[in-house]
Design a protein around this motif. Sequence first.
Motif, PDB file in Angstrom:
ATOM      1  N   MET A 104      81.115 -12.723   7.695  1.00 11.65           N
ATOM      2  CA  MET A 104      82.155 -12.257   8.735  1.00 11.65           C
ATOM      3  C   MET A 104      82.629 -13.202   9.845  1.00 11.65           C
ATOM      4  SD  MET A 104      82.209  -9.132  11.471  1.00 11.65           S
ATOM      5  CE  MET A 104      80.780  -9.449  12.211  1.00 11.65           C
ATOM      6  N   LYS A 105      83.844 -13.952   9.972  1.00  9.07           N
ATOM      7  CA  LYS A 105      84.246 -15.262  11.342  1.00  9.07           C
ATOM      8  C   LYS A 105      83.563 -14.582  12.216  1.00  9.07           C
ATOM      9  CE  LYS A 105      88.268 -16.582  12.827  1.00  9.07           C
ATOM     10  NZ  LYS A 105      89.653 -16.995  12.321  1.00  9.07           N
ATOM     11  N   THR A 106      82.582 -15.315  13.455  1.00  6.76           N
ATOM     12  CA  THR A 106      82.598 -14.919  15.573  1.00  6.76           C
ATOM     13  C   THR A 106      82.400 -15.798  15.796  1.00  6.76           C
ATOM     14  OG1 THR A 106      80.585 -16.221  14.268  1.00  6.76           O
ATOM     15  CG2 THR A 106      80.246 -14.164  13.748  1.00  6.76           C
ATOM     16  N   SER A 107      83.469 -17.097  15.403  1.00  3.47           N
ATOM     17  CA  SER A 107      84.293 -17.489  16.804  1.00  3.47           C
ATOM     18  C   SER A 107      85.567 -17.680  15.578  1.00  3.47           C
ATOM     19  CB  SER A 107      83.683 -19.086  16.254  1.00  3.47           C
ATOM     20  OG  SER A 107      84.168 -20.032  15.439  1.00  3.47           O
ATOM     21  N   ASP A 108      86.336 -18.012  17.124  1.00  4.09           N
ATOM     22  CA  ASP A 108      87.655 -18.405  17.212  1.00  4.09           C
ATOM     23  C   ASP A 108      89.102 -16.979  16.598  1.00  4.09           C
ATOM     24  OD1 ASP A 108      87.780 -20.627  18.189  1.00  4.09           O
ATOM     25  OD2 ASP A 108      87.629 -22.053  15.905  1.00  4.09           O
ATOM     26  N   LEU A 109      88.044 -16.275  17.402  1.00  6.33           N
ATOM     27  CA  LEU A 109      88.789 -14.981  16.870  1.00  6.33           C
ATOM     28  C   LEU A 109      89.693 -15.369  17.277  1.00  6.33           C
ATOM     29  CD1 LEU A 109      85.996 -12.844  17.177  1.00  6.33           C
ATOM     30  CD2 LEU A 109      87.138 -13.309  14.574  1.00  6.33           C
ATOM     31  N   SER A 110      91.042 -13.895  16.762  1.00  5.70           N
ATOM     32  CA  SER A 110      92.270 -13.815  17.331  1.00  5.70           C
ATOM     33  C   SER A 110      92.419 -12.334  18.222  1.00  5.70           C
ATOM     34  CB  SER A 110      93.485 -13.467  16.796  1.00  5.70           C
ATOM     35  OG  SER A 110      93.128 -12.280  16.006  1.00  5.70           O
ATOM     36  N   ILE A 111      92.756 -11.851  19.489  1.00  2.00           N
ATOM     37  CA  ILE A 111      92.766 -11.333  19.963  1.00  2.00           C
ATOM     38  C   ILE A 111      93.192  -9.900  18.537  1.00  2.00           C
ATOM     39  CG2 ILE A 111      94.636  -9.439  21.472  1.00  2.00           C
ATOM     40  CD1 ILE A 111      94.701 -11.481  22.876  1.00  2.00           C
ATOM     41  N   LYS A 112      93.292  -9.943  18.365  1.00  2.00           N
ATOM     42  CA  LYS A 112      93.713  -8.707  17.011  1.00  2.00           C
ATOM     43  C   LYS A 112      92.407  -8.348  15.952  1.00  2.00           C
ATOM     44  CE  LYS A 112      97.310  -6.668  14.152  1.00  2.00           C
ATOM     45  NZ  LYS A 112      98.859  -7.482  12.422  1.00  2.00           N
ATOM     46  N   GLU A 113      91.850  -9.346  15.818  1.00  2.00           N
ATOM     47  CA  GLU A 113      90.522  -9.877  15.053  1.00  2.00           C
ATOM     48  C   GLU A 113      89.604  -9.156  15.960  1.00  2.00           C
ATOM     49  OE1 GLU A 113      90.975 -13.749  12.180  1.00  2.00           O
ATOM     50  OE2 GLU A 113      90.475 -13.625  13.814  1.00  2.00           O
ATOM     51  N   LEU A 114      89.262  -9.332  17.377  1.00  6.23           N
ATOM     52  CA  LEU A 114      88.478  -9.266  18.267  1.00  6.23           C
ATOM     53  C   LEU A 114      88.546  -7.597  18.727  1.00  6.23           C
ATOM     54  CD1 LEU A 114      85.810 -10.036  19.978  1.00  6.23           C
ATOM     55  CD2 LEU A 114      87.079  -9.691  21.937  1.00  6.23           C
ATOM     56  N   ALA A 115      89.548  -6.965  19.467  1.00 11.38           N
ATOM     57  CA  ALA A 115      90.072  -5.667  18.796  1.00 11.38           C
ATOM     58  C   ALA A 115      89.511  -4.394  17.918  1.00 11.38           C
ATOM     59  CB  ALA A 115      91.254  -5.650  19.316  1.00 11.38           C
ATOM     60  N   ALA A 116      89.861  -5.311  16.406  1.00 11.51           N
ATOM     61  CA  ALA A 116      89.752  -4.420  15.238  1.00 11.51           C
ATOM     62  C   ALA A 116      87.833  -4.503  15.229  1.00 11.51           C
ATOM     63  CB  ALA A 116      89.871  -5.005  14.132  1.00 11.51           C
ATOM     64  N   ILE A 117      86.948  -5.643  15.941  1.00  9.90           N
ATOM     65  CA  ILE A 117      85.841  -5.773  15.422  1.00  9.90           C
ATOM     66  C   ILE A 117      85.131  -4.706  17.183  1.00  9.90           C
ATOM     67  CG2 ILE A 117      83.902  -7.497  15.839  1.00  9.90           C
ATOM     68  CD1 ILE A 117      84.974  -9.268  14.781  1.00  9.90           C
TER      69      ILE A 117
END
Length: 82
Positions: free
Chosen positions: A1-14
């Motif tokens: 799973m990607k943990t850096s350079d996350l977009s708003i959408k990706e961070l919100a989902a996590i």
Amino acid sequence: MKTSDLSIKELAAIIGVSTDTIRRAARRGEIPSTHVGRAYRFDLRQVRHRMERNAAVYLQRRSAGAPGGASRPRATQNAPDW
């Protein structure tokens, strides 16, 4: 799973919150973010660390209460005996 350079959408989902909540927290400085052009980018480890720290401060403030342990007398203490 990607943990850096996350977009708003990706961070919100996590994290499990809305994109508006993430955007608002970033604007207020409640979570660390960087700007790439007009977009926000996030590092999950930094965001989680900040959220834990913010929660600890919030809970510490909340438990401080008033001196003596009571913020005000309870309504039932002065209630009329019907």
